[in-house]
Design an enzyme around this catalytic site. Structure first.
Site, PDB file in Angstrom:
ATOM      1  N   VAL A 180       0.976  -1.198   0.032  1.00 38.64           N
ATOM      2  CA  VAL A 180      -0.211   0.036   0.155  1.00 38.64           C
ATOM      3  C   VAL A 180       0.986   1.231  -0.069  1.00 38.64           C
ATOM      4  O   VAL A 180       1.480   1.470   0.838  1.00 38.64           O
ATOM      5  CB  VAL A 180      -0.918   0.123   1.292  1.00 38.64           C
ATOM      6  CG1 VAL A 180      -2.200  -1.045   0.870  1.00 38.64           C
ATOM      7  CG2 VAL A 180      -0.438  -0.432   2.514  1.00 38.64           C
ATOM      8  N   CYS A 181       1.067   1.836  -1.204  1.00 37.40           N
ATOM      9  CA  CYS A 181       1.903   2.833  -1.210  1.00 37.40           C
ATOM     10  C   CYS A 181       1.551   4.161  -1.997  1.00 37.40           C
ATOM     11  O   CYS A 181       0.043   4.318  -2.047  1.00 37.40           O
ATOM     12  CB  CYS A 181       2.899   2.403  -2.462  1.00 37.40           C
ATOM     13  SG  CYS A 181       3.689   0.613  -1.934  1.00 37.40           S
ATOM     14  N   THR A 182       2.324   5.186  -2.115  1.00 37.62           N
ATOM     15  CA  THR A 182       1.770   6.492  -2.616  1.00 37.62           C
ATOM     16  C   THR A 182       2.826   7.151  -3.697  1.00 37.62           C
ATOM     17  O   THR A 182       3.880   6.812  -3.397  1.00 37.62           O
ATOM     18  CB  THR A 182       1.489   7.523  -1.503  1.00 37.62           C
ATOM     19  OG1 THR A 182       0.877   7.143  -0.309  1.00 37.62           O
ATOM     20  CG2 THR A 182       1.049   8.747  -1.948  1.00 37.62           C
ATOM     21  N   ASN A 228       6.216   6.342  -2.064  1.00 41.45           N
ATOM     22  CA  ASN A 228       6.565   5.591  -0.718  1.00 41.45           C
ATOM     23  C   ASN A 228       6.312   4.118  -0.976  1.00 41.45           C
ATOM     24  O   ASN A 228       5.333   3.788  -1.699  1.00 41.45           O
ATOM     25  CB  ASN A 228       5.699   6.125   0.306  1.00 41.45           C
ATOM     26  CG  ASN A 228       5.853   7.244   1.016  1.00 41.45           C
ATOM     27  OD1 ASN A 228       6.724   8.036   0.556  1.00 41.45           O
ATOM     28  ND2 ASN A 228       5.121   8.131   1.641  1.00 41.45           N
ATOM     29  N   ARG A 251      -4.763   9.285   2.466  1.00 39.31           N
ATOM     30  CA  ARG A 251      -3.481   9.534   2.006  1.00 39.31           C
ATOM     31  C   ARG A 251      -3.412  10.166   0.553  1.00 39.31           C
ATOM     32  O   ARG A 251      -2.761  11.133   0.236  1.00 39.31           O
ATOM     33  CB  ARG A 251      -2.623   8.351   1.767  1.00 39.31           C
ATOM     34  CG  ARG A 251      -2.254   7.773   3.043  1.00 39.31           C
ATOM     35  CD  ARG A 251      -1.355   6.526   2.902  1.00 39.31           C
ATOM     36  NE  ARG A 251      -1.740   5.366   2.775  1.00 39.31           N
ATOM     37  CZ  ARG A 251      -1.727   4.523   1.545  1.00 39.31           C
ATOM     38  NH1 ARG A 251      -0.971   5.266   0.687  1.00 39.31           N
ATOM     39  NH2 ARG A 251      -2.556   3.569   1.577  1.00 39.31           N
TER      40      ARG A 251
END
Length: 342
Positions: free
Chosen positions: A6-8, A24, A213
């Site tokens: 689970v990234c951004t 990220n 986010r």
């Protein structure tokens, strides 16, 4: 590969004359990430049945998971790619059509870095070929990851590629600056429109949820001041990525997995500087692509982040001279997956 990742990913296209992208990497276990230099002229295939074969037209620097999947990176032309988790991903019809172009998940992002100089070129190829993505079970867990892909380039262009209900969906345009995880991108945009500052009245969320986010990254990248230098631009993007990072924590009740931010990258797509920061190591490292040899025959090289970066007083700053030749990067392929026992 496992899950969930689970990234951004965030693009800042007007950073004082530069295009800056941050990412990220959030995961529940260490990915043994290293950086690799991959030269031009390398022969690769689709990782499925070898029907699609190519030689890389562009060299690239990529971050890997377990030295078998490229999950983040940039090529010499300033095209960058970022693989993130999307639980709604459905590749159900992957390869169902006779003669369809197929790509394994492990080589998906690398295909674009190898072959294209821009997002526009990449999107044109996707719309023409309608590639099918073939999931590969994680060798450690047996679980196939559910992924979507972001591409962005030195022109500030952007594309989000998802497979929903077995069909490819592309969101193409400079306005698609932020990408997180669930829900699917259309729904993310709808939810964002309900947040104050984006047309709605809901307060800016502060949790680690992908929707919060997404909103925070959209809010803060839109409010970055004009950077006086390229160095300041990179620091500004890191400030946004830290705002949407996930802290180390124990899992919530009823949710056995808790992802945390393992590392962050910021890439100056204009000057081609790739910056890497680990959340468990003391030093920030970077490489200017101009300092690396991407010529045909120069060979793959690896920057050992698990060894050298972990040492106290180890790697820091410009690490172009620390890449080493240790053989070729071998991407995970369908042939590497054991056949099920009947």
């Amino acid at each position: 590969m496992g899950g969930p990742i689970v990234c951004t990913r965030v693009v800042w296209a007007d950073a004082g004359g530069a295009v800056i992208v941050g990412r990220n990497m959030d995961f529940r276990r260490d990915l043994a990430t290293n950086l690799w230099k991959l030269p031009r002229g390398t022969r690769r295939d689709d990782g499925v049945d070898g029907r699609l074969v190519w030689e890389s037209a562009w060299g690239s620097v990529v971050a890997t998971a377990f030295d078998m999947v490229s999950v983040d990176g940039v090529n010499e032309a300033g095209l960058a790619g970022h693989v993130l988790w999307l639980a709604e991903s459905d590749y159900a019809s992957a390869g169902a059509e006779q003669g369809a172009v197929r790509l394994s998940q492990s080589i998906w992002m690398q295909y674009f870095l190898d072959n294209f100089a821009s997002v526009a070129e990449s999107v044109a190829w996707m719309r023409r070929e309608q590639p099918r993505i073939v999931p590969l079970p994680d060798p450690q867990t047996g679980e196939p990851p559910a992924l979507h892909l972001a591409l962005n380039d030195a022109h500030g262009d952007s594309a989000i590629i998802e497979y929903i209900d077995g069909e490819m969906r592309i969101h193409h345009g400079a306005q698609y600056r932020v990408m997180t995880n669930s829900p699917a991108y259309d729904e993310q945009l709808r939810l964002l429109s309900q947040v104050a500052g984006f047309g709605g009245e809901s307060p800016l969320g502060g949790s680690t949820l992908a929707t919060d986010r997404f909103a925070r990254a959209s809010y803060y990248v839109d409010r970055l001041p004009e950077p006086p230098t390229r160095l300041h631009a990179i620091a500004s993007m890191f400030s946004v990525m830290r705002n949407v990072a996930q802290p180390f924590r124990i899992p919530d009740p009823g949710r056995p997995d808790a992802s945390q931010t393992l590392w962050q990258t910021v890439v100056d797509l204009t000057s081609l500087r790739y910056v890497f920061e680990s959340t468990t190591r003391p030093n920030v490292v970077w490489v200017d692509l101009a300092d690396l040899d991407f010529s045909r025959g120069s060979g793959d090289q690896v920057l050992d982040l698990n060894g050298k970066l972990a040492l106290e007083g180890g790697l820091a700053g410009n690490v172009a001279g620390d890449f080493e030749s240790r053989g070729a990067l071998r991407f995970l392929s369908l042939a590497d997956i054991p056949a099920p026992v009947s």
